[in-house]
Design an enzyme around this catalytic site. Sequence first.
Site, PDB file in Angstrom:
ATOM      1  N   CYS A   1     -11.854  48.407  18.113  1.00 35.71           N
ATOM      2  CA  CYS A   1     -10.839  48.696  17.108  1.00 35.71           C
ATOM      3  C   CYS A   1     -11.474  48.756  15.724  1.00 35.71           C
ATOM      4  O   CYS A   1     -11.303  49.510  15.005  1.00 35.71           O
ATOM      5  CB  CYS A   1      -9.650  47.618  17.125  1.00 35.71           C
ATOM      6  N   ARG A  30     -18.445  40.075  25.914  1.00 39.13           N
ATOM      7  CA  ARG A  30     -17.487  38.819  25.800  1.00 39.13           C
ATOM      8  C   ARG A  30     -18.102  37.942  26.422  1.00 39.13           C
ATOM      9  O   ARG A  30     -18.338  38.002  27.767  1.00 39.13           O
ATOM     10  CB  ARG A  30     -16.089  38.883  26.477  1.00 39.13           C
ATOM     11  N   GLN A  58     -13.844  49.546  28.311  1.00 42.75           N
ATOM     12  CA  GLN A  58     -12.353  49.808  27.855  1.00 42.75           C
ATOM     13  C   GLN A  58     -12.057  51.325  27.815  1.00 42.75           C
ATOM     14  O   GLN A  58     -13.155  52.098  27.260  1.00 42.75           O
ATOM     15  CB  GLN A  58     -12.068  49.110  26.727  1.00 42.75           C
ATOM     16  N   ASP A  85     -10.460  52.769  26.107  1.00 42.29           N
ATOM     17  CA  ASP A  85      -9.791  52.356  24.480  1.00 42.29           C
ATOM     18  C   ASP A  85      -9.393  53.694  23.989  1.00 42.29           C
ATOM     19  O   ASP A  85     -10.138  54.815  23.925  1.00 42.29           O
ATOM     20  CB  ASP A  85     -10.720  51.615  23.769  1.00 42.29           C
ATOM     21  N   HIS A 102      -7.024  54.381  20.020  1.00 43.15           N
ATOM     22  CA  HIS A 102      -6.238  53.719  18.811  1.00 43.15           C
ATOM     23  C   HIS A 102      -5.475  54.962  18.060  1.00 43.15           C
ATOM     24  O   HIS A 102      -6.138  56.199  17.853  1.00 43.15           O
ATOM     25  CB  HIS A 102      -7.028  53.045  17.861  1.00 43.15           C
ATOM     26  N   LYS A 130       4.512  44.472  22.097  1.00 44.37           N
ATOM     27  CA  LYS A 130       3.400  45.353  23.250  1.00 44.37           C
ATOM     28  C   LYS A 130       4.229  45.643  24.467  1.00 44.37           C
ATOM     29  O   LYS A 130       5.561  45.091  24.918  1.00 44.37           O
ATOM     30  CB  LYS A 130       2.236  44.596  23.466  1.00 44.37           C
ATOM     31  N   HIS A 148      -2.733  50.129  19.954  1.00 42.66           N
ATOM     32  CA  HIS A 148      -4.075  50.135  20.643  1.00 42.66           C
ATOM     33  C   HIS A 148      -3.716  50.355  22.081  1.00 42.66           C
ATOM     34  O   HIS A 148      -2.484  49.881  22.493  1.00 42.66           O
ATOM     35  CB  HIS A 148      -4.466  48.805  20.952  1.00 42.66           C
TER      36      HIS A 148
HETATM   37 ZN   LIG Z   1      -7.728  48.041  19.919  1.00 40.86          ZN
END
Ligand SMILES: [Zn+2]
Length: 376
Positions: free
Chosen positions: A65, A94, A112, A114, A116, A200, A246
Amino acid sequence: MREQLENFLKKVQKKYGYEQVMTPHIGDVKLYKTSGHFQKYGQDSFQPISTPAEGEEYLLKPMNCPHHCEIYKAWPRSYKDLPVRMAEFGTVYRYEQSGELHGLTRVRSFTQDDAHIFCRPDQLKDEFKKVIDIIFIIFKALNFENYTAQISLRDPNKPEKYIGSPENWDKAEEAIIEACEEKGLNTVTELGEAAFYGPKLDFMIKDALGRSWQLGTIQVDYNLPERFELEYIGADDNRHRPVMIHRAPFGSMERFVAVLIEHTAGKFPLWLTPEQVVVLPISEKYNDYAKKVSDFLNISDIRTVVDDRNEKIGRKIRDNELKRIPYLLIVGEKEAESDSVAVRRQGEGDKGTMTLEEFAEFINKEVRDQLSGLYN
Ligand SMILES: [Zn+2]
């Protein structure tokens, strides 16, 4: 298999107006201090890499992000430019204690799917609906029929727990609830389950054995646009903050592959399976022809391997049926002379003889049919 999943999602995202971006595997620690991730997770994570000469500190990227916020900021944005939808198969790191590691589901480095979305508040509901559409396309392509969706809202009795104005929260919660209604989702609503920075929507699926897995998440965020001072120029010529969404339909690619293996018991759809075809020469004499068949199919974008072990053909058929490779091609003298193959469908048996061109078209059509309408 992961490459197939990624290519598939990239095509779907292209249809939905996403731009594909790439960001580095390390980032200046300042980025994650701005985002607040460092203060929250820094102690328990991999420690910074420092450069002795310049005294800089870099982290293995824990989140994508902050990087995408920086890309957003790289240009002035007007209300007409929004929504901006940025997607990345971003690998993040992580620290998990060694005792917590588990197969593909708990790892220290994962990717991910991912993205945005930076949009105006009035675009939130539409953007939410589009993300729900993408998740449905994935469920359809992978035959996930048994899902539930959970809407997580704030706890109305603890307003101090949340950042962002109550008006914005009302708007975002309403947008999610309406988007779900308009898409006809089965939902459960949980009060107090929202993150401190926004409400969410989570999707849970049941695998073939009835176990629940959490997959895709769509998360509204008022916090990062604030922390990164993201702006756009509105129709009124004033500066405004965009809202950020996200979203990661698969979640983690590694974990998703694990769920798929469990869900399908290894019998993947033809478009996705790592090996679509195995060529079985009836004796060593036909190994060269088998190789020629596999080269031809691989060039035609059909993932093909050869079983040239020195075993009886009956044994080879049995072994490869167990591996759940969808198509088995048996080749001997007759096939070698006529540039053809004897086709067997895993679990179904004999499908007759086809020329190489006919078989390539036959299997490519089956793949096209499986994905038809999903991204074209
Ligand atoms: Zn994010």
